[in-house]
Scaffold this motif. Structure first.
Motif, PDB file in Angstrom:
ATOM      1  N   VAL A 365       0.794  -1.281   0.009  1.00  0.00           N
ATOM      2  CA  VAL A 365       0.023   0.108  -0.010  1.00  0.00           C
ATOM      3  C   VAL A 365       0.748   1.252   0.268  1.00  0.00           C
ATOM      4  N   VAL A 366       1.868   1.362   0.820  1.00  0.00           N
ATOM      5  CA  VAL A 366       2.720   2.287   1.033  1.00  0.00           C
ATOM      6  C   VAL A 366       3.608   2.496  -0.146  1.00  0.00           C
ATOM      7  N   HIS A 367       4.184   1.662  -0.457  1.00  0.00           N
ATOM      8  CA  HIS A 367       5.074   1.579  -1.547  1.00  0.00           C
ATOM      9  C   HIS A 367       4.244   2.012  -2.844  1.00  0.00           C
ATOM     10  N   SER A 368       3.143   1.737  -3.111  1.00  0.00           N
ATOM     11  CA  SER A 368       2.386   1.896  -4.331  1.00  0.00           C
ATOM     12  C   SER A 368       1.865   3.555  -4.154  1.00  0.00           C
ATOM     13  N   ALA A 369       1.696   3.789  -2.991  1.00  0.00           N
ATOM     14  CA  ALA A 369       1.233   5.173  -2.703  1.00  0.00           C
ATOM     15  C   ALA A 369       2.347   6.231  -3.300  1.00  0.00           C
ATOM     16  N   ALA A 370       3.645   5.853  -2.798  1.00  0.00           N
ATOM     17  CA  ALA A 370       5.028   6.712  -3.051  1.00  0.00           C
ATOM     18  C   ALA A 370       5.233   6.629  -4.613  1.00  0.00           C
ATOM     19  N   ALA A 371       5.005   5.219  -5.301  1.00  0.00           N
ATOM     20  CA  ALA A 371       5.132   5.478  -6.711  1.00  0.00           C
ATOM     21  C   ALA A 371       3.867   6.103  -7.505  1.00  0.00           C
ATOM     22  N   LEU A 372       2.719   6.173  -6.975  1.00  0.00           N
ATOM     23  CA  LEU A 372       1.841   6.932  -7.616  1.00  0.00           C
ATOM     24  C   LEU A 372       2.353   8.458  -7.620  1.00  0.00           C
ATOM     25  N   THR A 373       2.767   8.779  -6.444  1.00  0.00           N
ATOM     26  CA  THR A 373       3.027  10.223  -5.895  1.00  0.00           C
ATOM     27  C   THR A 373       4.103  10.610  -6.895  1.00  0.00           C
ATOM     28  N   PHE A 374       5.124   9.901  -7.085  1.00  0.00           N
ATOM     29  CA  PHE A 374       5.988  10.202  -8.084  1.00  0.00           C
ATOM     30  C   PHE A 374       5.399  10.314  -9.568  1.00  0.00           C
ATOM     31  N   ALA A 375       4.745   9.499  -9.916  1.00  0.00           N
ATOM     32  CA  ALA A 375       4.230   9.335 -11.241  1.00  0.00           C
ATOM     33  C   ALA A 375       3.206  10.555 -11.465  1.00  0.00           C
ATOM     34  N   GLY A 376       2.323  10.917 -10.331  1.00  0.00           N
ATOM     35  CA  GLY A 376       1.294  11.854 -10.648  1.00  0.00           C
ATOM     36  C   GLY A 376       2.027  13.007 -10.757  1.00  0.00           C
ATOM     37  N   GLY A 377       3.344  13.202  -9.687  1.00  0.00           N
ATOM     38  CA  GLY A 377       3.984  14.517 -10.014  1.00  0.00           C
ATOM     39  C   GLY A 377       4.526  14.546 -11.441  1.00  0.00           C
ATOM     40  N   MET A 378       5.266  13.768 -12.054  1.00  0.00           N
ATOM     41  CA  MET A 378       5.591  13.780 -13.373  1.00  0.00           C
ATOM     42  C   MET A 378       4.611  14.240 -14.273  1.00  0.00           C
ATOM     43  N   ILE A 379       3.415  13.702 -14.224  1.00  0.00           N
ATOM     44  CA  ILE A 379       2.194  13.710 -15.048  1.00  0.00           C
ATOM     45  C   ILE A 379       1.981  15.366 -15.072  1.00  0.00           C
ATOM     46  N   LEU A 380       1.963  15.929 -13.842  1.00  0.00           N
ATOM     47  CA  LEU A 380       1.410  17.170 -13.404  1.00  0.00           C
ATOM     48  C   LEU A 380       2.349  18.228 -13.878  1.00  0.00           C
ATOM     49  N   GLY A 381       3.310  17.894 -14.271  1.00  0.00           N
ATOM     50  CA  GLY A 381       4.411  18.559 -14.891  1.00  0.00           C
ATOM     51  C   GLY A 381       5.532  18.860 -13.867  1.00  0.00           C
ATOM     52  N   MET A 382       5.692  18.225 -12.843  1.00  0.00           N
ATOM     53  CA  MET A 382       6.812  18.751 -11.960  1.00  0.00           C
ATOM     54  C   MET A 382       8.154  18.153 -12.594  1.00  0.00           C
ATOM     55  N   GLY A 383       9.129  18.568 -12.084  1.00  0.00           N
ATOM     56  CA  GLY A 383      10.460  18.058 -12.390  1.00  0.00           C
ATOM     57  C   GLY A 383      10.695  16.868 -11.592  1.00  0.00           C
ATOM     58  N   PRO A 384      11.851  16.123 -11.941  1.00  0.00           N
ATOM     59  CA  PRO A 384      11.944  14.735 -11.355  1.00  0.00           C
ATOM     60  C   PRO A 384      12.380  14.963  -9.771  1.00  0.00           C
ATOM     61  N   ARG A 385      13.181  16.053  -9.609  1.00  0.00           N
ATOM     62  CA  ARG A 385      13.746  16.195  -8.245  1.00  0.00           C
ATOM     63  C   ARG A 385      12.578  16.516  -7.363  1.00  0.00           C
ATOM     64  N   GLU A 386      11.378  17.385  -7.915  1.00  0.00           N
ATOM     65  CA  GLU A 386      10.791  17.651  -6.956  1.00  0.00           C
ATOM     66  C   GLU A 386       9.611  16.575  -6.634  1.00  0.00           C
ATOM     67  N   ALA A 387       9.516  15.718  -7.877  1.00  0.00           N
ATOM     68  CA  ALA A 387       8.349  14.559  -7.797  1.00  0.00           C
ATOM     69  C   ALA A 387       9.008  13.573  -6.828  1.00  0.00           C
ATOM     70  N   LEU A 388      10.371  13.429  -6.970  1.00  0.00           N
ATOM     71  CA  LEU A 388      11.100  12.261  -6.106  1.00  0.00           C
ATOM     72  C   LEU A 388      10.930  12.967  -4.549  1.00  0.00           C
ATOM     73  N   LEU A 389      11.201  14.278  -4.370  1.00  0.00           N
ATOM     74  CA  LEU A 389      11.149  14.583  -3.041  1.00  0.00           C
ATOM     75  C   LEU A 389       9.774  14.171  -2.419  1.00  0.00           C
ATOM     76  N   ARG A 390       8.684  14.629  -3.142  1.00  0.00           N
ATOM     77  CA  ARG A 390       7.281  14.426  -2.577  1.00  0.00           C
ATOM     78  C   ARG A 390       7.075  12.731  -2.393  1.00  0.00           C
ATOM     79  N   ALA A 391       7.575  11.929  -3.183  1.00  0.00           N
ATOM     80  CA  ALA A 391       7.634  10.596  -2.794  1.00  0.00           C
ATOM     81  C   ALA A 391       8.320  10.016  -1.693  1.00  0.00           C
ATOM     82  N   VAL A 392       9.512  10.505  -1.685  1.00  0.00           N
ATOM     83  CA  VAL A 392      10.434  10.391  -0.489  1.00  0.00           C
ATOM     84  C   VAL A 392       9.646  10.865   0.780  1.00  0.00           C
TER      85      VAL A 392
END
Length: 728
Positions: A365-392
């Motif tokens: 559940v948690v790891h899927s949520a982190a992966a979705l957070t990273f993927a969602g950030g990239m879809i919304l136009g965030m940079g890899p660094r910002e999306a990764l920070l949000r997932a972390v």
């Protein structure tokens, strides 16, 4: 032409006959840590052709593999274990102990490295934190501090995290997820994002947090290792009761000393007074009184004559015996009890912690949520660094620290409280089991009673008359009489008749001390807890002994009944003494004359009936029952083997510690459930907030620490209350 064929090792010389037919091979398996490991190992080995059974003991690391009469392939078993990630060798107790010690050293070293890394990495992080409160560092100084923190914290975290990394990898290979999986991923990702931030000149680095988390977790892992070391010593303590060597009468009629492991059925053994029976055997010559208290709990010595069977571990009190060995040391009564204890320890290892169950749901559940957070950030136009920070941030804020601390913190606090009340808790999981019990089984001798015979209504003059003969005898009742008398002379020309009594001269007059028939009385009964004294020219005197009931035994039983628990007495002692004690404390369910195996069988029967049993015992005859019960307690005066087989040990003369421990365990369970509820609510709120970007990794670390602090403070409420401290 070359061949890739490698000849397999032949293990036929190491196969041993199995009791139910077929053969057995004992292996030492490395790396098994949890119930999931056991299930995987036993299931895969049992599925192999020719294998009848597979039983894994997590405490000793021993895997017993049973092969059918048609035979199996031991080499294939070892290859299968190696493929699963659990290397195995032939079982050797010395190697098992060495492997356990090596694991302890590795954990201790990892704990030390984590402590060093946490302290020193923190030294470089504090100036960076200070910059968040208006004391800004220059970019160059901040970057230098980050690199210094990385230089200290990262290597220490990698080294200290190896126990978790290897466990997580093994779990993933077995297609399971234990608590080490999210911990490992969280630590490694935290280190990775910290390095990225350092290289890119960012402000968020968490090298100190990663190694500090490992330090706290390693404390729990090392304590678990120490508890398992205590558990494995119970069977060893039982086997230590066997004499290391035996006196063997050879074909030349001479006495030879031989290690007990070399004794085989058919050997003729010599056992002198004061020595223990080395192996099971049949008396060929001589008679004696045997003290079977350690084996059966029977307080009265038993008369053994030619043709009678003697059990290993019994103490020869009075006469010299010649025994024909009927079993090896590995097949003796003592060894059977040790095997029962080992089987009980194995069944306990199957107890699945609630946190491990939660991990099976938590990880995906948690790891899927982190992966979705990273993927969602990239879809919304965030940079890899910002999306990764949000997932972390999602991974950090949902780190299972609060979940992992929910039970251990309560256990530590409850254990400290019980320690102050004179109860030593040897296993944190025991408190969980103790809170679940609904049936209590009590031993008589040493639990409900004080475990030592005492003279009833002693008359000083009469005691003084018998004391010279009593001091010359090894009989337990004679020793009690001598203790009552204190220092005195010893009778002259003493002759002890095994099973009857002792005869000698007291100040020139012939005297006898022993059974009624031995002093010339007929029709006076054959009380096992009485002695008679006959001195020339004097009337015969009767001495009655009793194993005194603990002062609070009755009140303790009534308190247990008042809490809705059923109570039963199981004893190896005679019917009359057990009936008397049962009536005195108000217990209607009792059984007497039980062997160790019968006690363990009754515990298993109650368990099969759906009861959760608390066993309270102190003798060697109780160890198997203690090991197989849902929870177990022993008094501080108990045999070492019994204390090691028990989960809790209580000191003092009172039995009220049983009620105190039960009440505390019930309270601890409520606190643990409260902590689980808080941890669940925290994650339900914190995870969505982190996914939405409302929380950065720094705030996530603070929130994660705060959740851990909250469950710890709730657990500390268990520590309220004083009382007496533990006394040995």
């Amino acid at each position: 032409m070359t061949s890739d064929y490698t000849p397999r090792q032949d293990f036929s010389a190491f196969l041993r006959p199995n009791e139910g037919g077929g053969e057995r091979l004992d292996l030492l398996v490395q790396g098994a840590r949890c119930a999931g490991c056991i299930s995987k190992i036993e299931g895969q080995v049992r599925a192999l052709a020719g294998v009848d059974s597979a039983r894994m003991n997590l405490t000793t690391g021993k895997l017993s593999v049973g092969f059918a009469d048609a035979g199996g392939d031991p080499a294939l078993v070892i290859e299968t274990l190696d493929r699963l990630g659990y290397p195995a060798t032939l079982f050797d107790p010395a190697k098992s102990a060495a492997a356990h010690d090596a694991e302890g050293r590795r954990l201790a070293m990892a704990l030390g490295v984590a402590a060093f890394g946490a302290g020193n990495a923190m030294m470089f992080s504090v100036p960076i934190w200070a910059g968040l409160f208006g004391q800004e560092l220059g970019p160059a100084m901040r970057t230098m501090m980050q690199w210094m923190s990385a230089a200290v914290g990262a290597p220490c975290a990698i080294y200290a995290g190896m126990p978790f990394f290897t466990s997580a990898w093994r779990s993933l290979k077995a297609r399971r997820a234990n608590m080490d999986v999210p911990i490992s991923i969280g630590v490694l990702l935290t280190l990775a994002i910290s390095f990225v931030e350092t290289v890119l000149g960012g402000a968020d680095t968490y090298f100190d947090a990663a190694v500090s988390l490992l330090f706290l977790l390693l404390i729990g892992r090392w304590l678990d290792h120490r508890l398992r070391a205590k558990a494995r010593s119970a069977a060893g303590d039982i086997l230590a009761l066997q004499a290391p060597v035996a006196a063997v009468i050879g074909g030349d009629g001479q006495e030879h000393r031989r290690p007990i492991a070399d004794i085989v059925p058919g050997d003729l053994l010599l056992v002198r007074p004061g020595n223990r029976i080395p192996v099971d055997g049949r008396i060929e010559a001589g008679q004696s009184s045997l003290d079977n208290a350690l084996l059966t709990g029977e307080t009265a010595p038993v008369l053994a004559r030619v043709g009678d069977t003697c059990r290993a571990g019994a103490l020869n009190l009075t006469g010299t015996l010649r025994l024909l060995a009927t079993a090896t040391s590995e097949d003796s009564a003592i060894a059977d009890i040790a095997r029962l204890v080992e089987a009980g320890a194995q069944s306990r290892s199957r107890y699945v912690q609630l946190a491990d169950k939660a991990a099976a749901l938590y990880v995906p559940v948690v790891h899927s949520a982190a992966a979705l957070t990273f993927a969602g950030g990239m879809i919304l136009g965030m940079g890899p660094r910002e999306a990764l920070l949000r997932a972390v941030a999602v991974l950090i804020i949902t780190c299972p620290c609060a979940l992992g601390l929910a039970v251990p913190a309560v256990q530590v606090s409850a254990s400290a409280r019980l320690f102050r009340r004179g109860v030593l808790v040897k296993s944190g999981a025991a408190l969980e089991r103790l809170a679940e019990i609904d049936h209590v089984i009590l031993d008589k001798t040493g639990v409900l009673t004080e475990g030592r015979p005492r003279l009833v209504d002693p008359v000083p003059a009469a005691v003084a008359l018998a004391a010279p003969l009593a001091r010359a005898s090894a009989h337990p009742l004679a020793r009690a009489l001598a203790l009552e008398a204190g220092p005195t002379i010893i009778a002259d020309k003493v002759i002890e008749t095994p099973g009857q009594g002792v005869e000698g001269f007291i100040r020139g007059r012939r005297a006898r001390l022993g059974r009624a028939a031995f002093v010339g009385l007929t029709g006076a009964g054959h009380g096992e807890t009485e002695l008679w004294l006959a001195i020339e020219g004097e009337p015969r005197i009767r001495y009655v002994f009793q194993d005194k009931l603990r002062a609070d035994a009755g009140a303790t039983v009534q308190a247990l009944l008042a809490r809705g628990l059923s109570v039963e007495i199981l004893s190896g002692d005679g019917t009359d003494p057990v009936r008397h004690v049962a009536e005195a404390v108000g217990v209607t369910a009792w059984r007497a004359g039980l062997t160790p195996a019968e006690k363990a069988q009754i515990v298993a029967q109650r368990t099969a009936e759906g009861r959760r049993v608390l066993m309270v015992g102190d003798g060697l005859n109780d160890t198997a029952a203690l090991a197989n019960a849902h929870a177990a307690m022993a008094p501080g005066t108990a045999l070492d083997a019994s204390q090691n087989a028990a989960d809790l040990v209580f000191s003092g003369e009172g039995l009220d510690a049983v009620v105190t421990a039960f009440d505390t365990a019930r309270t601890a369970r409520r606190r643990a459930l409260q902590n689980f509820g808080f941890a669940a609510a925290y994650n339900l709120i914190a995870a969505p907030a982190a996914m939405a970007g409302l929380i950065n990794p720094f705030v996530a670390a603070l929130a994660m620490s705060g959740s851990s602090l909250a469950v710890t403070l709730n657990a500390l409420r268990m520590g309220a209350g004083g009382g007496r401290r533990w006394t040995s």
